[in-house]
Structure formats: C-alpha cells, structure tokens
Design an enzyme around this catalytic site. Structure first.
Site, PDB file in Angstrom:
ATOM      1  N   ARG A   1      60.945  82.536  67.654  1.00 48.15           N
ATOM      2  CA  ARG A   1      60.668  83.969  67.585  1.00 48.15           C
ATOM      3  C   ARG A   1      60.068  84.419  68.905  1.00 48.15           C
ATOM      4  O   ARG A   1      59.121  83.803  69.405  1.00 48.15           O
ATOM      5  CB  ARG A   1      59.694  84.268  66.445  1.00 48.15           C
TER       6      ARG A   1
ATOM      7  N   ASP B   1      58.200  87.488  70.805  1.00 51.62           N
ATOM      8  CA  ASP B   1      57.462  88.732  70.589  1.00 51.62           C
ATOM      9  C   ASP B   1      57.425  89.535  71.881  1.00 51.62           C
ATOM     10  O   ASP B   1      57.121  88.987  72.950  1.00 51.62           O
ATOM     11  CB  ASP B   1      56.038  88.428  70.127  1.00 51.62           C
TER      12      ASP B   1
ATOM     13  N   GLY C   1      55.800  81.938  61.326  1.00 53.72           N
ATOM     14  CA  GLY C   1      55.400  81.991  59.925  1.00 53.72           C
ATOM     15  C   GLY C   1      56.581  82.080  58.982  1.00 53.72           C
ATOM     16  O   GLY C   1      57.595  82.714  59.283  1.00 53.72           O
TER      17      GLY C   1
ATOM     18  N   ASN D   1      57.180  81.857  69.704  1.00 52.90           N
ATOM     19  CA  ASN D   1      56.661  81.100  68.567  1.00 52.90           C
ATOM     20  C   ASN D   1      57.705  80.095  68.131  1.00 52.90           C
ATOM     21  O   ASN D   1      58.760  80.466  67.606  1.00 52.90           O
ATOM     22  CB  ASN D   1      56.335  82.045  67.413  1.00 52.90           C
TER      23      ASN D   1
ATOM     24  N   TYR E   1      48.803  89.254  57.800  1.00 54.56           N
ATOM     25  CA  TYR E   1      48.850  88.481  56.556  1.00 54.56           C
ATOM     26  C   TYR E   1      48.375  89.221  55.312  1.00 54.56           C
ATOM     27  O   TYR E   1      48.384  88.656  54.233  1.00 54.56           O
ATOM     28  CB  TYR E   1      48.075  87.170  56.739  1.00 54.56           C
TER      29      TYR E   1
ATOM     30  N   GLU F   1      54.996  86.326  73.933  1.00 55.59           N
ATOM     31  CA  GLU F   1      54.949  84.883  73.699  1.00 55.59           C
ATOM     32  C   GLU F   1      56.157  84.444  72.902  1.00 55.59           C
ATOM     33  O   GLU F   1      56.892  85.266  72.340  1.00 55.59           O
ATOM     34  CB  GLU F   1      53.664  84.496  72.970  1.00 55.59           C
TER      35      GLU F   1
ATOM     36  N   SER G   1      48.407  83.567  65.459  1.00 58.14           N
ATOM     37  CA  SER G   1      48.045  84.436  64.341  1.00 58.14           C
ATOM     38  C   SER G   1      46.933  85.418  64.706  1.00 58.14           C
ATOM     39  O   SER G   1      46.213  85.907  63.840  1.00 58.14           O
ATOM     40  CB  SER G   1      47.633  83.621  63.106  1.00 58.14           C
TER      41      SER G   1
ATOM     42  N   GLU H   1      44.637  77.970  62.024  1.00 59.33           N
ATOM     43  CA  GLU H   1      45.712  78.608  61.253  1.00 59.33           C
ATOM     44  C   GLU H   1      46.113  77.784  60.024  1.00 59.33           C
ATOM     45  O   GLU H   1      47.192  77.974  59.475  1.00 59.33           O
ATOM     46  CB  GLU H   1      46.924  78.823  62.156  1.00 59.33           C
TER      47      GLU H   1
END
Length: 298
Positions: free
Chosen positions: A247, A249, A267, A263, A209, A261, A143, A13
């Site tokens: 974060r 998800d 990002g 994070n 992205y 998961e 990602s 990443e």
C-alpha cells in the site's frame, strides 16, 4: 495447504495486528486451506510456535519484528514461504528515512525531512528551513502511534521526547497540505484509489481504527491526476522491488502526489483500506486473501 496466520508481536501495533490476524483467519477459504492461528508474545515464539508442518505463513504482523524483515528472514531460513515482500524490501520500507532517500533518488516526490536520534540532535534552524507545521513521528513506527502535528518551535521538544519513547530515531517531516489518498498495488497492478478524510486534524490512530474516525471511499480522480498517482505507485513498486502486495500512501497537493510511505503489511481489518480498494474491483475479502497467497508463492 496448512496456513499459519501469524499475529500479535511485540510492537506498539500489537492490538491492531491481532485484529488483522483474526479477520484473515476467519476469512481464509476453508475449501482450499487449513488455517491455524499463531500469536507471537515474544521474539522466541517464532522459533517455537511455527512448526515444520506449516506450508505457508500469512503475516498479519505490524511494526517492529514483523514488518521490518526480521520474521521474514527467519521464515526463509526455515524454508517456509510467507505473504508479502522479502526481508530487504520490508526493512527499507519500515525505515521511513531510508524509504524517503530511495524515493528521492528515484525521482519520486516526497516531502522534505530530517531525523533526530537524541534530544541533543534537535536542530531548530533546520526545522525552520523545512518550515512549520511539521509532523514528528517515530522513524520505524506505524498506525500513527506517537505522531504529532507540530505548529511551533515550542512544541518540538515534547513531541521528539514522545517519539523517542517508542523508537530510537524520530522523523521530522514537512506538513504538505492536501488530500490524503492511498494506492493499493496487487502483483504490480494498481487498484482503485482510496480517499481518506479524517474527522480529526490528521489521519491519526483513532481515525484509522474507530468505526467513524474517517471517511474512506473509492475515488476516480481526473484522468491526468489519476495517471500520475498510478505512475508514482508503479514507480514505488519497482524502486523497492515489492512482491505480492503493498500500500502506497500519498498526499495530493496542487495536483502533485507526494509519497508519504509504503506499507508492506497493511492492515487487514474490516475498516482497513486495501479490502475496500479490492472490493471496488470486484474482489471480496476471501478472494483477496487467496490472491495474496498465490502471488506470494509465485
């Protein structure tokens, strides 16, 4: 205060990290802070490029040797405060298998799964019990790199091989059909939920992205469902002893939010999710960075 924005790294990443780092560097409040960029090209750089005059490290790293607690441990040994969660929380959240074990033991809903460390470990009967389709992905990746939606036994071997090329452990997880959402938590406060509608079959690397890869928008769910999402988000924050920001998800299926998961270094590009959520609460990008720094120092 002199802030080093640390980016790059050695994981798959790296390019995403460089984008995040540039955005953070460009948006740090220069009236409050002096900012410098530190690009890691190998592991040794953390020892040679982070100098004694750094007051705070803003981590824009993603993946291994960045999001997994290693860099956090080194910075703690150097007495340099940094953004986000501590080494243990970072390591646990980076390991999807350990994450799901803690979720399960904390009574937080998550999809059935198994892990494979070598080709010979593939147990097709166990996968049949989980039920196709399944996601096959690196256990410690992010990602959506080397992530595959697998619909039959014949596809399993190739996907596991691809996953083992980037990680030493691969997760096989039941596909839960439903809407994908993300929940941003800042200093224990759950911010507005973001809905993610991918233009591909799932929210893969390209969707995340590219400028038109997915439709991401703030949503306000029906009251009872929103309360469930917020409660589960807070449960994750507490179960993993998170700090500053994280974060979460989730997939919502039949009114049940399943945690995918956590994070710990999400990002921070212009197309990233948490700046959108923060903006919905009236917090701009520079202010968000300031708050992350503030809560990390606290």
């Amino acid at each position: 205060m002199k802030i080093a924005v640390i980016m790059g790294g050695i994981s798959s990443e790296r390019e995403v990290s460089l984008r995040s780092g540039e955005e953070v560097f460009n948006n740090i409040d220069r009236d409050k802070h002096e900012a410098v960029k530190i690009v890691l090209n190998d592991k040794k750089d953390i020892f040679t490029k982070v100098t004694d005059d750094i007051d705070f490290a803003f981590l824009a790293l993603h993946g291994k040797f960045g999001e997994d607690g290693c860099v956090q441990s080194i910075l703690e040994a150097m007495d340099i405060p940094y953004s986000g969660c501590n080494p243990l929380t970072s390591a646990l959240c980076m390991d999807k298998n350990m994450t799901k074990k803690i979720l399960r033991d904390s009574n937080l809903p998550t999809a059935p799964w198994t892990v494979v460390r070598k080709i010979e470990d593939i147990n097709y009967e166990e996968i049949e019990k989980i039920g196709y389709p399944v996601f096959i992905k690196p256990n410690s990746g992010g990602s959506s790199v080397a992530t595959f939606l697998i619909k039959s036994k014949e596809e399993v071997l190739n996907a596991v091989q691809k996953g083992l090329e980037v990680d030493d452990c691969v997760m096989i997880e039941k596909y839960i059909k439903g809407g994908e959402y993300t929940s941003f938590i800042l200093n224990g406060e759950v911010f507005p939920t973001i809905s993610i509608k991918s233009n591909s079959e799932f929210f893969d690397f390209e969707s995340k992205y590219s400028s038109n890869g997915a439709t991401e928008e703030v949503v306000y769910l029906e009251k009872e469902l929103q309360e469930k999402v917020n409660e589960i988000s807070k449960g994750c924050w507490e179960a993993f002893n998170c700090k500053a920001y994280v974060r979460v998800d989730v997939i919502i299926s039949d009114g049940v939010p399943y945690v995918l998961e956590l994070n710990t270094l999400p990002g921070m590009t212009q197309t990233s999710l948490i700046p959108r959520s923060a903006k919905a609460n009236g917090i701009g990008f520079s202010e968000l960075i300031n708050k992350i720094i503030q809560y990390s120092l606290n």
